[in-house]
Design an enzyme around this catalytic site. Structure first.
Site, PDB file in Angstrom:
ATOM      1  N   HIS A 186      -5.346  -3.072   6.444  1.00 37.32           N
ATOM      2  CA  HIS A 186      -5.079  -3.386   5.038  1.00 37.32           C
ATOM      3  C   HIS A 186      -6.415  -3.735   4.383  1.00 37.32           C
ATOM      4  O   HIS A 186      -6.719  -4.883   4.091  1.00 37.32           O
ATOM      5  CB  HIS A 186      -4.092  -4.552   4.944  1.00 37.32           C
ATOM      6  N   ASP A 199       0.840  -1.206   0.000  1.00 37.77           N
ATOM      7  CA  ASP A 199       0.000   0.000   0.000  1.00 37.77           C
ATOM      8  C   ASP A 199       0.873   1.254   0.000  1.00 37.77           C
ATOM      9  O   ASP A 199       0.583   2.229  -0.695  1.00 37.77           O
ATOM     10  CB  ASP A 199      -0.921  -0.007   1.216  1.00 37.77           C
TER      11      ASP A 199
END
Length: 442
Positions: free
Chosen positions: A276, A248
């Site tokens: 996440h 990410d």
């Protein structure tokens, strides 16, 4: 040579297969050779209270001690697997366990580990690969490919389906294997199914791994899986557990670089906060481009708050969709995740550049930000390169950033209640705040 060890004294049969880089391998077939080892019983001397004579010890047949594998050529001259001391040229060997080792992510990652790209050109390693009964044949193929690649730093490869064997003495555990979410599966169901996997692996790590093992959880939902794992490994410091959010972070850096018209290495101080999932918070407030705050370089606040944030949160779903197109045939799937695992490990084993930091999902107990304790939450970290880290304190918050952080915090607290039966905290109560998708889920 493939060797199967069947230990009758266990409550179930444990099978481990060892591939040594000394190339004593003869056949990859499970049936090629079987040896049964019986657990030896210790001889005992007993004294009678009514006699001064001592009974002679009873002879008990014991197993023959295992011979050290024959060395192969220069390997014997360069490094001794059993040596406790460092050599002049190479460090002491480290044990790295990988679950889901027959999967696409591991197919990219293992060769990076073996090449020295991750731990350095002077660090020999032993790979301990965990698979399942269904994937075992593929796992044998992975071990054969690793041998054929002739990596001099790869001193040993062992494969198995029992975490209590594979995790023995592991100093790093990369937990990749998990069940993907399929059509019609509720988020709570995924949490329970994968949570059971990580509860068992946590128990195995607690029983047999190094007391200072570093654990990187990749299998989704990785934050809560990491929490389950650490709760089932009370003898291992909770600080040693990480949930992977580096992909990410890498994605966020790329998007900022594209918008600013610079190369991505000019983007620093990028933080991913929280889970996440699609509630994650890419932090453009503290990030920098060429050493300047992002908001001084990219003045389009609407783009930062909406398009940038959504691209980071959902880009992986688009990527997974593209990978499923017929032309791809699955090739390359998982490559970027493997690279992010490499980046995450290297951030822990190399000193963080002065003034910069990296993101990792870590245990929140005692954090300086006011985030709820007792969850695994992605936060900014720094490392001295010793495998440990410290949380960054010199970050700023505004109302927008803090409101987003509280939203992802609420999701993780709800997930925690949903797996209470796996963390020893009572009866599970699932009341998830919306069915947010994890990156890559169907």
């Amino acid at each position: 040579m493939a060797v199967a060890e069947l230990t009758p004294s266990s409550s179930y049969t444990k099978t481990a297969f060892h591939y040594s880089s000394q190339f004593s391998y003869a056949s990859a077939r499970v049936s090629s050779r079987r040896r049964v080892y019986l657990k030896p019983q210790k001889s005992r001397i007993s004294c009678s209270v009514t006699s001064n004579e001592v009974q002679a010890p009873v002879a008990v047949k014991t197993e023959e001690p295992k011979k050290k594998p024959d060395c192969f050529g220069v390997f014997c001259l360069t490094y001794d697997l059993k040596a406790e001391d460092e050599t002049k040229s190479w460090k002491k060997l480290i044990n790295i366990a990988v679950s889901g080792a027959a999967g696409m992510i591991s197919n990219h990652l293992l060769f990076k580990l073996a090449s020295g790209e991750v731990f350095g050109p002077d660090q020999p390693i032993a790979l301990k690969l965990l698979g399942s009964e269904r994937s075992f044949q593929a796992l044998e193929g992975v071990a054969m490919e690793l041998e054929d690649s002739l990596f001099p730093l790869l001193r040993e490869v062992s494969i198995g389906i029992d975490p209590y064997e594979v995790f023995q003495d592991a100093e790093w555990a990369l937990l990749i294997g998990a069940k993907p979410r399929g059509p019609g599966m509720e988020r709570a169901g995924l949490l329970d199914i994968n949570g059971q996997i990580f509860a068992e692996q946590g128990k195995a790590l607690n029983a047999v791994a190094s007391r200072n093992v570093k654990v990187m959880v990749v299998g989704n939902p990785c934050n809560t899986n990491a929490l389950i794992c650490l709760k089932n490994a009370p003898d291992i410091p909770a600080k040693n557990f990480h949930a992977l959010t580096r992909l990410d972070e890498n994605r966020a850096k790329c998007q900022l670089a594209l918008k600013a018209g610079v190369f991505y290495d000019q983007v620093s101080n990028m933080t991913i906060w929280g889970n996440h999932s699609t509630t994650q918070v890419p932090d453009f407030l503290n990030a920098k481009i060429n050493g300047f705050p992002v908001k001084e370089i990219i003045k389009d606040t609407k783009w930062l708050e909406e398009e940038f944030t959504e691209k980071v949160q959902k880009l992986i779903q688009n990527l997974m969709s593209e990978r499923r197109r017929p032309y791809s045939n699955g090739e390359g799937r998982g490559a970027s995740t493997a690279v992010s695992i490499v980046d995450a490990i290297r951030s822990l084993v190399t000193p963080t550049p002065e003034g910069d930091w990296f993101s990792s999902g870590v245990y929140t107990a005692g954090n300086p930000y006011g985030i709820a304790d007792d969850i695994v939450f992605s936060m900014p970290c720094r490392s001295k390169g010793d495998g440990d880290y410290e949380l960054v304190k010199d970050v700023i918050f505004d109302d927008y950033l803090w409101s987003r952080i509280k939203k992802t915090e609420a999701e993780l607290l709800a997930e925690k209640k949903c797996v209470a039966h796996l963390t020893g905290e009572g009866i599970a109560v699932c009341d998830l705040p919306g069915d947010t998708m994890l990156p890559g889920e169907m």
